[in-house]
Design a protein around this motif. Structure first.
Motif, PDB file in Angstrom:
ATOM      1  N   PHE A   1      36.489  30.023  42.563  1.00 17.60           N
ATOM      2  CA  PHE A   1      37.154  28.726  42.567  1.00 17.60           C
ATOM      3  C   PHE A   1      37.740  28.384  41.200  1.00 17.60           C
ATOM      4  O   PHE A   1      38.707  27.621  41.112  1.00 17.60           O
ATOM      5  CB  PHE A   1      36.178  27.652  43.034  1.00 17.60           C
ATOM      6  N   ILE A   2      37.160  28.933  40.145  1.00 18.05           N
ATOM      7  CA  ILE A   2      37.766  28.765  38.822  1.00 18.05           C
ATOM      8  C   ILE A   2      39.129  29.448  38.787  1.00 18.05           C
ATOM      9  O   ILE A   2      40.118  28.889  38.302  1.00 18.05           O
ATOM     10  CB  ILE A   2      36.843  29.341  37.724  1.00 18.05           C
ATOM     11  N   PHE A   3      39.192  30.680  39.329  1.00  9.83           N
ATOM     12  CA  PHE A   3      40.480  31.374  39.419  1.00  9.83           C
ATOM     13  C   PHE A   3      41.451  30.599  40.306  1.00  9.83           C
ATOM     14  O   PHE A   3      42.647  30.524  40.014  1.00  9.83           O
ATOM     15  CB  PHE A   3      40.284  32.786  39.984  1.00  9.83           C
ATOM     16  N   LEU A   4      40.939  30.023  41.373  1.00  4.67           N
ATOM     17  CA  LEU A   4      41.791  29.251  42.284  1.00  4.67           C
ATOM     18  C   LEU A   4      42.350  28.015  41.594  1.00  4.67           C
ATOM     19  O   LEU A   4      43.525  27.668  41.793  1.00  4.67           O
ATOM     20  CB  LEU A   4      40.998  28.867  43.530  1.00  4.67           C
ATOM     21  N   SER A   5      41.538  27.351  40.773  1.00  5.78           N
ATOM     22  CA  SER A   5      42.038  26.178  40.038  1.00  5.78           C
ATOM     23  C   SER A   5      43.098  26.587  39.015  1.00  5.78           C
ATOM     24  O   SER A   5      44.072  25.867  38.795  1.00  5.78           O
ATOM     25  CB  SER A   5      40.882  25.458  39.344  1.00  5.78           C
ATOM     26  N   MET A   6      42.916  27.764  38.397  1.00  9.17           N
ATOM     27  CA  MET A   6      43.943  28.276  37.478  1.00  9.17           C
ATOM     28  C   MET A   6      45.232  28.583  38.231  1.00  9.17           C
ATOM     29  O   MET A   6      46.333  28.305  37.746  1.00  9.17           O
ATOM     30  CB  MET A   6      43.444  29.541  36.778  1.00  9.17           C
ATOM     31  N   LEU A   7      45.094  29.155  39.415  1.00 11.32           N
ATOM     32  CA  LEU A   7      46.272  29.446  40.236  1.00 11.32           C
ATOM     33  C   LEU A   7      46.990  28.165  40.615  1.00 11.32           C
ATOM     34  O   LEU A   7      48.227  28.101  40.588  1.00 11.32           O
ATOM     35  CB  LEU A   7      45.848  30.211  41.492  1.00 11.32           C
ATOM     36  N   ALA A   8      46.231  27.125  40.950  1.00 13.55           N
ATOM     37  CA  ALA A   8      46.831  25.833  41.298  1.00 13.55           C
ATOM     38  C   ALA A   8      47.590  25.244  40.110  1.00 13.55           C
ATOM     39  O   ALA A   8      48.707  24.734  40.264  1.00 13.55           O
ATOM     40  CB  ALA A   8      45.755  24.869  41.783  1.00 13.55           C
TER      41      ALA A   8
ATOM     42  N   PHE B   1      55.297  32.337  34.038  1.00  9.40           N
ATOM     43  CA  PHE B   1      54.392  31.803  35.057  1.00  9.40           C
ATOM     44  C   PHE B   1      54.330  32.728  36.279  1.00  9.40           C
ATOM     45  O   PHE B   1      53.286  32.829  36.931  1.00  9.40           O
ATOM     46  CB  PHE B   1      54.831  30.403  35.479  1.00  9.40           C
ATOM     47  N   THR B   2      55.428  33.413  36.580  1.00 10.57           N
ATOM     48  CA  THR B   2      55.402  34.387  37.663  1.00 10.57           C
ATOM     49  C   THR B   2      54.457  35.535  37.326  1.00 10.57           C
ATOM     50  O   THR B   2      53.678  35.993  38.174  1.00 10.57           O
ATOM     51  CB  THR B   2      56.815  34.936  37.921  1.00 10.57           C
ATOM     52  N   GLY B   3      54.520  36.007  36.076  1.00  9.18           N
ATOM     53  CA  GLY B   3      53.618  37.067  35.651  1.00  9.18           C
ATOM     54  C   GLY B   3      52.162  36.621  35.652  1.00  9.18           C
ATOM     55  O   GLY B   3      51.269  37.389  36.048  1.00  9.18           O
ATOM     56  N   ILE B   4      51.903  35.398  35.222  1.00 14.45           N
ATOM     57  CA  ILE B   4      50.537  34.871  35.221  1.00 14.45           C
ATOM     58  C   ILE B   4      50.032  34.734  36.657  1.00 14.45           C
ATOM     59  O   ILE B   4      48.863  35.015  36.951  1.00 14.45           O
ATOM     60  CB  ILE B   4      50.492  33.520  34.487  1.00 14.45           C
ATOM     61  N   GLU B   5      50.909  34.295  37.566  1.00  9.61           N
ATOM     62  CA  GLU B   5      50.538  34.185  38.981  1.00  9.61           C
ATOM     63  C   GLU B   5      50.091  35.530  39.520  1.00  9.61           C
ATOM     64  O   GLU B   5      49.054  35.651  40.191  1.00  9.61           O
ATOM     65  CB  GLU B   5      51.738  33.669  39.795  1.00  9.61           C
ATOM     66  N   SER B   6      50.862  36.566  39.229  1.00 11.31           N
ATOM     67  CA  SER B   6      50.517  37.910  39.681  1.00 11.31           C
ATOM     68  C   SER B   6      49.179  38.359  39.094  1.00 11.31           C
ATOM     69  O   SER B   6      48.336  38.926  39.795  1.00 11.31           O
ATOM     70  CB  SER B   6      51.628  38.889  39.279  1.00 11.31           C
TER      71      SER B   6
ATOM     72  N   GLY C   1      37.227  33.962  30.635  1.00 13.77           N
ATOM     73  CA  GLY C   1      38.015  33.518  29.487  1.00 13.77           C
ATOM     74  C   GLY C   1      38.854  34.639  28.900  1.00 13.77           C
ATOM     75  O   GLY C   1      40.028  34.428  28.550  1.00 13.77           O
ATOM     76  N   LYS C   2      38.264  35.831  28.784  1.00 16.45           N
ATOM     77  CA  LYS C   2      39.010  36.974  28.250  1.00 16.45           C
ATOM     78  C   LYS C   2      40.160  37.364  29.168  1.00 16.45           C
ATOM     79  O   LYS C   2      41.255  37.702  28.701  1.00 16.45           O
ATOM     80  CB  LYS C   2      38.068  38.167  28.059  1.00 16.45           C
ATOM     81  N   LEU C   3      39.937  37.314  30.485  1.00 20.47           N
ATOM     82  CA  LEU C   3      41.003  37.644  31.440  1.00 20.47           C
ATOM     83  C   LEU C   3      42.168  36.663  31.317  1.00 20.47           C
ATOM     84  O   LEU C   3      43.340  37.072  31.362  1.00 20.47           O
ATOM     85  CB  LEU C   3      40.453  37.623  32.870  1.00 20.47           C
ATOM     86  N   VAL C   4      41.864  35.388  31.152  1.00 21.16           N
ATOM     87  CA  VAL C   4      42.925  34.375  31.023  1.00 21.16           C
ATOM     88  C   VAL C   4      43.734  34.627  29.754  1.00 21.16           C
ATOM     89  O   VAL C   4      44.974  34.556  29.763  1.00 21.16           O
ATOM     90  CB  VAL C   4      42.316  32.963  31.014  1.00 21.16           C
ATOM     91  N   ILE C   5      43.057  34.930  28.653  1.00 21.08           N
ATOM     92  CA  ILE C   5      43.754  35.208  27.394  1.00 21.08           C
ATOM     93  C   ILE C   5      44.659  36.424  27.543  1.00 21.08           C
ATOM     94  O   ILE C   5      45.808  36.431  27.080  1.00 21.08           O
ATOM     95  CB  ILE C   5      42.734  35.420  26.253  1.00 21.08           C
ATOM     96  N   VAL C   6      44.147  37.473  28.204  1.00 20.51           N
ATOM     97  CA  VAL C   6      44.948  38.686  28.422  1.00 20.51           C
ATOM     98  C   VAL C   6      46.201  38.365  29.231  1.00 20.51           C
ATOM     99  O   VAL C   6      47.303  38.846  28.919  1.00 20.51           O
ATOM    100  CB  VAL C   6      44.106  39.771  29.123  1.00 20.51           C
ATOM    101  N   LEU C   7      46.063  37.543  30.266  1.00 19.89           N
ATOM    102  CA  LEU C   7      47.215  37.199  31.107  1.00 19.89           C
ATOM    103  C   LEU C   7      48.259  36.405  30.328  1.00 19.89           C
ATOM    104  O   LEU C   7      49.466  36.639  30.474  1.00 19.89           O
ATOM    105  CB  LEU C   7      46.752  36.396  32.326  1.00 19.89           C
ATOM    106  N   LEU C   8      47.801  35.470  29.509  1.00 19.75           N
ATOM    107  CA  LEU C   8      48.737  34.677  28.711  1.00 19.75           C
ATOM    108  C   LEU C   8      49.457  35.539  27.684  1.00 19.75           C
ATOM    109  O   LEU C   8      50.682  35.436  27.520  1.00 19.75           O
ATOM    110  CB  LEU C   8      47.990  33.542  28.009  1.00 19.75           C
TER     111      LEU C   8
END
Length: 326
Positions: free
Chosen positions: A70-77, A117-122, A152-159
């Motif tokens: 659900f944390i990933f889902l909130s990030m996706l939202a 944002f398209t890349g982050i979505e993927s 947290g590390k995954l989010v940083i990598v995506l950004l």
């Protein structure tokens, strides 16, 4: 020579120039349908924003939903709100008010946001597939693997990945010495639609665009498919039919979301480069839908298919109804 372009006048000369602004054509060939199209786009955008805000509120307000999935889902939202907002308001201004002008820097900024944002979505869809893989294939290791530190590390990598891959595309466009025209045959500042206007060799830009698309969409899609292949292999080996059905139901929303996104993304990407036989208005509408439809449908898919979210939304509606009566 002077020509009129839907209420705008543009000096067309034989020599090249460096524009201070661009003109977005919107959806050429469907001018008579702009009211219907703009109404549909506006509804899609409102539903996307309201639906994703609802997801964010429900997840943040419910302690039982403070889990990795659900944390990933909130990030996706959150990403869906930003993605749709980066293009929808300008498209609606074009269709409603014939406001087609966009400054050079604003165009590049919009391009950076849309593609980032398209890349982050993927990437978030890949992270969610990995989350389901660990939960189903290695349930005993789930708690020790899917930690807040890893998330947290995954989010940083995506950004960082989005900035590193999309940033050079913007810089190369900024370095073009001149442009043949400043009329963009699109409703927003899409990368190749702007690159094709340059009065210069665009092979590097085109190759970089392909590299970015393959690195983000291609690699993410490959690993998502591998993850779900391993998930289905594990699911079908479960002895209980109820266990198999439960595991499949937890994956169904993710499968619907990533199929919808990647089918639209791949078609839009390939048609812009190789689909010369496709009418321009079809390509432009599909490109707009690719950025509006997934953000609109994601909350509906997850809301209807995820029991915890569905129950919380229903409880909130009942509580609001009781309070309104009093």
């Amino acid at each position: 020579m002077m020509i009129r372009f839907h209420g705008l006048q543009q000096n067309i000369i034989n020599s090249t120039f460096y524009p201070t602004f661009f003109i977005l054509v919107g959806i050429p060939g469907l001018e008579n349908e702009h009211k219907l199209i703009s109404t549909s786009f506006c509804i899609f955008y409102i539903l996307a924003v309201l639906g994703n805000i609802t997801l964010l509120v429900v997840i943040s307000a419910t302690s039982g939903l403070h889990k990795p999935m659900f944390i990933f889902l909130s990030m996706l939202a959150s990403n869906d709100i930003l993605l749709s907002t980066s293009m929808a308001p300008k498209v609606l201004c074009i269709l409603w008010f014939n406001d087609r002008l966009i400054s050079f820097d604003s165009c590049l900024l919009q391009m950076f946001f849309i593609h980032s944002f398209t890349g982050i979505e993927s990437g978030l869809l890949l992270a969610m597939a990995f989350d389901r893989y660990i939960a189903i294939c290695h349930p005993l290791r789930y708690g020790s693997t899917m930690t807040n530190n890893l998330i947290g590390k995954l989010v940083i990598v995506l950004l960082v990945r989005a900035a590193v891959l999309v940033g050079p595309c913007i810089i190369l466009i900024k370095r073009f010495p001149a442009f043949k025209t400043n009329i963009i045959e699109h409703s927003y500042c899409e990368h190749m639609a702007v690159v094709k206007l340059a009065a210069a060799d665009i092979r590097i830009n085109s190759a970089l665009g392909l590299l970015v698309a393959f690195t983000i969409l291609g690699v993410d899609l490959l690993f998502i498919l591998i993850s779900y292949a391993m998930i289905f292999n594990a699911v079908f080996s479960l002895p209980s039919k109820d266990s198999r059905l439960k595991a499949f139901n937890t994956c169904a929303p993710h499968i619907c979301v990533f199929l919808r996104l990647y089918v639209l993304a791949i078609f839009s990407f390939l048609s812009h480069r190789y689909g010369k036989w496709i009418p321009p208005y079809i390509h432009i509408i599909l490109s707009d839908m690719y950025l509006l439809v997934p953000p609109m449908l994601n909350p509906l898919v997850y809301g209807m298919k995820t029991k915890q979210i569905r129950e919380q939304v229903w409880k909130s509606l009942l509580r609001y109804q009781r309070n309104s009566r009093h």
